[in-house]
Design an enzyme around this catalytic site. Structure first.
Site, PDB file in Angstrom:
ATOM      1  N   GLU A 155      52.779  21.138  27.105  1.00 41.66           N
ATOM      2  CA  GLU A 155      52.872  20.396  28.815  1.00 41.66           C
ATOM      3  C   GLU A 155      53.912  21.065  29.287  1.00 41.66           C
ATOM      4  OE1 GLU A 155      52.445  16.758  29.129  1.00 41.66           O
ATOM      5  OE2 GLU A 155      49.939  16.383  28.793  1.00 41.66           O
ATOM      6  N   GLU A 344      44.455  16.894  24.765  1.00 43.73           N
ATOM      7  CA  GLU A 344      44.333  15.611  25.092  1.00 43.73           C
ATOM      8  C   GLU A 344      43.823  14.628  26.303  1.00 43.73           C
ATOM      9  OE1 GLU A 344      49.068  14.151  26.247  1.00 43.73           O
ATOM     10  OE2 GLU A 344      49.741  15.114  24.585  1.00 43.73           O
TER      11      GLU A 344
HETATM   12  C1  FCB Z   1      50.946  13.549  27.991  1.00 38.65           C
HETATM   13  C2  FCB Z   1      52.402  13.525  27.129  1.00 38.65           C
HETATM   14  C3  FCB Z   1      51.954  13.087  25.421  1.00 38.65           C
HETATM   15  C4  FCB Z   1      51.307  11.125  26.141  1.00 38.65           C
HETATM   16  C5  FCB Z   1      50.062  11.137  27.277  1.00 38.65           C
HETATM   17  C6  FCB Z   1      50.092  10.269  27.757  1.00 38.65           C
HETATM   18  O1  FCB Z   1      52.058  13.878  29.412  1.00 38.65           O
HETATM   19  O2  FCB Z   1      51.886  15.602  26.431  1.00 38.65           O
HETATM   20  O3  FCB Z   1      52.839  12.697  25.115  1.00 38.65           O
HETATM   21  O4  FCB Z   1      52.321  10.917  26.981  1.00 38.65           O
HETATM   22  O5  FCB Z   1      50.836  12.429  28.535  1.00 38.65           O
END
Ligand code: FCB
Length: 448
Positions: A155, A344
């Site tokens: 990110e 994610e």
């Molecule tokens: C993302 C992160 C992860 C976690 C999720 C909820 O931004 O990569 O570590 O915090 O969000």
């Protein structure tokens, strides 16, 4: 709906969020957590889920859930406690861990920078990109013979935004110009690390981007322009250079206007050193942004939604699987030939164990089912998606929000470290066993 053979069904975590300290070097996050008020509830990650000691138990959980893949990170501040030399004992630990995953038939997906860089380092410095490449080299030396999937940076936008623009994450800098510069160095770090990784045969290197589809609040031309501007700021500024198109001109102009000067830190050759090195694109998807025009400086747009009566997680984020489907289809059309992986996706649902010892997190079940279905629709529409990694395997230290938000398929009792598979974890196990076919709804209700 048919997911391709070899599709990776998994879940993720990161080192700093689960491991606990146990002999790790000082991280920028340790310093940040000590700032009064920096972390909700005043907690830190000195213990977290205690996974540095309980990792065998974690592998058992992964096995029990039938995951085919597990995304984890090597702690930069553990591997390089002083930021320069690799600690062989730390690498031994990760080697044992990866071997245990492989023995369990689980594909490791390894992230190099999930934010816990050694104390004293900063992405505001260009030299950090080189330090990162040498860290990548040390980990690859040990593990590239058995790990195929490597995520360099997690990110980049969130690093720049929360760490350097708003000061809400380590290292706690709040300066727009520094944030734009830091974001560039994060991308340079990706390029340098990917080059090091590619010295090893068979490695797939990519970055994981937090992508937020940006929609206009109304049909007005001004709101459409706001959505496009926000998309440049949040998504395209990272996507385009990574996938070889260089920085988008509209966002570059925006930065030059907002900062009042050229981006002198982008040197000749930098864009070439960032692009063309991604074997896949990692996508972290949580929600979308609804944008309206605003006269505000430095951003002529603002987030106004989603507003109203939409489904939300306990953190208030809109639940919108359709936006994930459209995002995947859009990316596969724009960047044909670049495999995609959901690195994610998940939500905060605060369900706690009930008297029967179970966690009946039915809303997470619905969230999971609907997002997997959306990925399936994108696959059916031709998107080359190679895996879905739910965030998170277990509840963990959620950065500045401390331990309140719970994202896990597995509940963690932080006082004892005890792990309890939630109903969503059991549901996911059945979904995986069925190759992505969601167990029918009545069976979901049986969990409730
Ligand atoms: C993302 C992160 C992860 C976690 C999720 C909820 O931004 O990569 O570590 O915090 O969000």
């Amino acid at each position: 709906m048919s997911f391709p053979d070899g599709f990776l069904w998994g879940a993720g975590t990161s080192a700093y969020q689960i491991e606990g300290h146990h002999g790790r070097g000082e991280s920028v996050w340790d310093e940040f957590c000590r700032r009064p008020g920096a972390v909700e509830g005043g907690g830190d990650a000195s213990r977290a889920c205690d996974s540095f000691l309980r990792w065998r138990e974690d592998v058992e959980l992964i096995r029990e859930l039938g995951l085919g893949a597990y995304r984890f990170s090597t702690g930069w501040s553990r591997v390089m406690p002083e930021g320069t030399r690799a600690d062989p004992k730390a690498l031994d630990h990760y080697e044992r861990f990866v071997d245990a995953l492989l023995d369990a038939g689980v594909e490791p997906v390894l992230t190099l920078n999930h934010w816990d860089m050694p104390a004293g380092m900063s992405w505001a410095e260009r030299s950090t990109a080189h330090a990162f490449a040498s860290y990548a080299g040390a980990v690859a030396e040990r593990l590239a013979d058995r790990v195929t999937w490597w995520i360099t940076q997690n990110e980049p936008w969130i690093i720049a935004l929360l760490g350097y623009q708003l000061g809400l994450h380590a290292p706690g800098v709040a300066d727009l110009g520094t944030a734009v510069k830091a974001g560039h160095h994060v991308l340079l770090g990706h390029g340098a690390a990917a080059d090091v990784l590619h010295a090893h045969a068979g490695v797939m290197a990519g970055a994981a981007l937090s992508l937020f589809p940006c929609d206009p609040a109304t049909g007005s031309e001004a709101d459409w322009a706001a959505a496009a501007g926000s998309d440049g700021y949040v998504n395209r500024w990272y996507l385009d250079p990574l996938l070889g198109d260089g920085y988008p001109a509209d966002t570059r102009e925006h930065w030059e206007r907002a900062l009042g000067h050229d981006l002198a830190f982008v040197l000749d050759g930098d864009e070439a050193a960032i692009g063309g090195r991604s074997d896949f694109l990692g996508i972290n998807y949580y929600t979308r942004r609804v944008m309206a025009a605003a006269p505000a400086d430095p951003f002529p747009w603002r987030v106004v939604g989603p507003s109203g009566d939409v489904a939300r997680t306990d953190e208030g984020w809109e639940i919108n699987p359709g936006a994930l489907r459209d995002l995947l289809i859009g990316l596969s059309r724009r960047f044909p030939g670049t495999p995609l992986m959901i690195t994610e996706n998940g939500g905060v649902f605060g369900d706690a164990p009930t008297h029967d010892g179970r966690v009946h997190d039915t809303r997470r079940i619905a969230y999971l089912r609907d997002h997997v279905a959306a990925v399936g629709e994108a696959v059916d529409a031709g998107a080359d998606v190679r895996g879905y990694l739910h965030w998170s395997l277990m509840d963990n230290f959620e950065w500045a929000l401390g331990y309140r938000p719970r994202f896990g398929l597995v509940h963690v009792d932080y006082a004892t470290g005890v792990r309890t598979i939630k109903d969503s974890g059991r549901y996911y196990a059945r979904l995986i066993a069925g190759g992505g076919t969601a167990p029918a709804l009545p069976r979901i209700e049986a969990f409730g």
